[in-house]
Design an enzyme around this catalytic site. Structure first.
Site, PDB file in Angstrom:
ATOM      1  N   SER A 169       0.850  -1.093  -0.193  1.00  0.00           N
ATOM      2  CA  SER A 169       0.139   0.009  -0.141  1.00  0.00           C
ATOM      3  C   SER A 169       0.845   1.110   0.026  1.00  0.00           C
ATOM      4  O   SER A 169       0.259   2.229  -0.309  1.00  0.00           O
ATOM      5  CB  SER A 169      -1.065   0.120   1.314  1.00  0.00           C
ATOM      6  OG  SER A 169      -0.273  -0.086   2.459  1.00  0.00           O
ATOM      7  N   HIS A 197      -5.407  -4.051  -2.561  1.00  0.00           N
ATOM      8  CA  HIS A 197      -5.094  -2.951  -3.436  1.00  0.00           C
ATOM      9  C   HIS A 197      -4.831  -3.937  -4.828  1.00  0.00           C
ATOM     10  O   HIS A 197      -5.208  -3.277  -5.809  1.00  0.00           O
ATOM     11  CB  HIS A 197      -3.730  -2.229  -3.448  1.00  0.00           C
ATOM     12  CG  HIS A 197      -4.002  -1.333  -2.199  1.00  0.00           C
ATOM     13  ND1 HIS A 197      -4.499   0.061  -2.316  1.00  0.00           N
ATOM     14  CD2 HIS A 197      -3.395  -1.540  -0.892  1.00  0.00           C
ATOM     15  CE1 HIS A 197      -4.419   0.358  -1.257  1.00  0.00           C
ATOM     16  NE2 HIS A 197      -3.921  -0.163  -0.306  1.00  0.00           N
ATOM     17  N   LYS A 226     -12.095  -0.937  -1.400  1.00  0.00           N
ATOM     18  CA  LYS A 226     -11.199  -0.153  -2.336  1.00  0.00           C
ATOM     19  C   LYS A 226     -11.846  -0.097  -3.829  1.00  0.00           C
ATOM     20  O   LYS A 226     -12.736   0.483  -4.119  1.00  0.00           O
ATOM     21  CB  LYS A 226      -9.813  -0.737  -2.112  1.00  0.00           C
ATOM     22  CG  LYS A 226      -9.188  -0.114  -0.669  1.00  0.00           C
ATOM     23  CD  LYS A 226      -7.984  -0.576  -0.385  1.00  0.00           C
ATOM     24  CE  LYS A 226      -7.705   0.138   0.773  1.00  0.00           C
ATOM     25  NZ  LYS A 226      -6.599  -0.788   1.736  1.00  0.00           N
TER      26      LYS A 226
HETATM   27  C1  LIG Z   1      -7.061  -1.005   3.285  1.00  0.00           C
HETATM   28  C2  LIG Z   1      -6.028  -1.955   3.382  1.00  0.00           C
HETATM   29  C3  LIG Z   1      -6.431  -3.032   4.487  1.00  0.00           C
HETATM   30  C4  LIG Z   1      -7.740  -2.914   5.186  1.00  0.00           C
HETATM   31  O1  LIG Z   1      -8.867  -3.214   4.503  1.00  0.00           O
HETATM   32  P1  LIG Z   1     -10.060  -2.381   5.282  1.00  0.00           P
HETATM   33  O2  LIG Z   1     -11.421  -2.920   4.654  1.00  0.00           O
HETATM   34  O3  LIG Z   1     -10.083  -0.763   4.938  1.00  0.00           O
HETATM   35  O4  LIG Z   1     -10.060  -2.597   6.753  1.00  0.00           O
HETATM   36  C5  LIG Z   1      -5.747  -4.315   4.453  1.00  0.00           C
HETATM   37  N1  LIG Z   1      -4.563  -4.562   3.944  1.00  0.00           N
HETATM   38  C6  LIG Z   1      -4.145  -3.371   3.100  1.00  0.00           C
HETATM   39  C7  LIG Z   1      -2.752  -3.833   2.479  1.00  0.00           C
HETATM   40  C8  LIG Z   1      -4.805  -2.241   2.723  1.00  0.00           C
HETATM   41  O5  LIG Z   1      -4.411  -1.394   2.046  1.00  0.00           O
END
Ligand SMILES: *Cc1c(COP(=O)(O)O)cnc(C)c1O
Length: 379
Positions: A169, A197, A226
């Protein structure tokens, strides 16, 4: 305890001195280069109407955990759809990707097992490892030689689990899943992938990092928040894995089910994602253009060709100033500082979506050129 809050203020002051305090910002009509809504589905009318219809039929909240009163046909319908999308036997919903990561990592590996975790994994993976009764060993970021060393060093453990983000991320790197899977096979380890992602973005049909490499990890964890544009998390894998999690993952058992309307929106999104080959190509060409031009200006740009584009500034204060100057010019792109990234690696983290138009991208590039010169980062 809180009638004398000097101790809290002291801790905040320490962060302030280091330039590390975080603030909530309201997004209004700026040009935003920080959204995870990569395909613009969060505001897609097809998702909105699916959610609205389900709201009218099922109400706002789900009223209980899945194992009590919270389970409805929408949860099961979405789980079957996620399994189909990820090409696994089964899937299980969680309230967020964060809780899905924690649920898997805290329940699956036992005492006597070991988690072998990439150095730059997401906070939710780190927290999941901390909650696990298994030991944790860290390997250098996407470093396969180091991973192999760790596999050799951990030969005496009962079971070994390699855990990695699909797309990182903060760095935008893609985990080399094909090679990780090959190593796992020769050392008899399991592979757990957090594909927050990658889902919707990578692979011919947007199925994620596994499709991109043509492999099938033992456990795939994802988020609905996302590219899928809604809210919630999931795990995809074998029927046995899912049965196990229903009985052991505490963040599944003791959490209220996600609202049916979220399920309906996500269900609609998965269909759209599979049909969005052109959108993904468009996204990729945005990414390639921005990276190429920023590099030509002289910026240090990291990452693979994913919509996450980290521009390294280095110094923490300078990064904060860079972000402020962008903001003054109407661009929202956050400064990412320690402890999220290592000291000396502070950065502006840009993300691109299919919703950015050519004018917006050109304005972003012009502004980077201007601010970069102002701060003596480029010539
Ligand atoms: C956003 C994210 C999460 C968590 O997901 P949410 O649904 O926002 O709790 C987990 N791992 C990564 C790499 C992320 O970017």
């Amino acid at each position: 305890m809180l009638n004398d809050e000097r101790w809290l203020n002291k801790r905040l002051d320490k962060m302030k001195e280091a330039g590390l305090t975080r603030h909530l910002r309201k997004i209004n009509n700026q040009s935003v280069f920080s959204s995870n809504d990569y395909l613009g589905l969060a505001k897609d009318t097809r998702l909105i109407s699916a959610a609205k219809r389900t709201l009218d039929d099922w109400g706002v909240g789900s009223s209980g955990s899945r194992l009590t009163t919270g389970n409805c046909e929408w949860h099961e319908k979405l789980e079957r759809r996620i399994a189909e999308f990820k090409q696994t036997e089964a899937a299980l919903l969680f309230s967020s990707g964060y809780l899905a990561n924690i649920g898997v990592l805290s329940s699956l590996p036992e005492k006597g097992d070991v988690l072998i975790s990439d150095q730059l994994n997401h906070a939710s993976i780190i927290d999941g490892c901390r909650l696990s009764k298994a030991d944790t060993v860290i390997y250098k970021h996407v470093d396969l030689d180091n991973l192999e060393e760790k596999l050799k060093e951990t030969a005496s453990y009962k079971r070994r689990f390699i855990v990695t983000d699909g797309v990182f991320s903060m760095d935008g790197h893609i985990a080399p899943l094909d090679k990780i899977m090959a190593l796992a096979k020769s050392y008899h380890a399991c592979v757990i992938v957090g594909d927050a992602h990658g889902t919707g973005v990578l692979g011919e049909n947007g199925r994620g990092t596994s499709e991109y490499f043509g492999v099938m990890p033992d456990v795939v964890i994802g988020t609905l928040s996302k590219a899928i544009g809604s809210e919630g998390g999931f795990v995809a894998g074998s029927k046995t894995l899912i049965d196990f999690l229903v009985n052991h993952a505490r963040t599944f058992i003791f959490q209220t089910a996600i609202p049916p309307a979220n399920c309906a929106a996500s269900y609609t999104a998965l269909g759209i994602i599979e049909q969005s080959k052109e959108k993904r190509q468009q996204l990729r060409s945005h990414v390639l253009q921005i990276k190429k031009e920023l590099k030509e200006m002289g910026f240090s740009v990291k990452g693979a060709d994913t919509p996450i584009i980290p521009v390294i500034v280095g110094n923490t204060q300078k990064t904060a100033i860079f972000a402020e100057k962008l903001q003054e010019k109407g661009i929202f792109a956050p400064a990412i500082r320690p402890p999220t990234v290592a000291i000396g690696e502070s950065r502006i983290r840009l993300t691109v979506t299919t919703e950015h138009c050519t004018n917006e991208i050109n304005y972003l590039l012009e502004t980077f050129n201007l601010v970069g010169k102002e701060l003596n980062m480029i010539k």
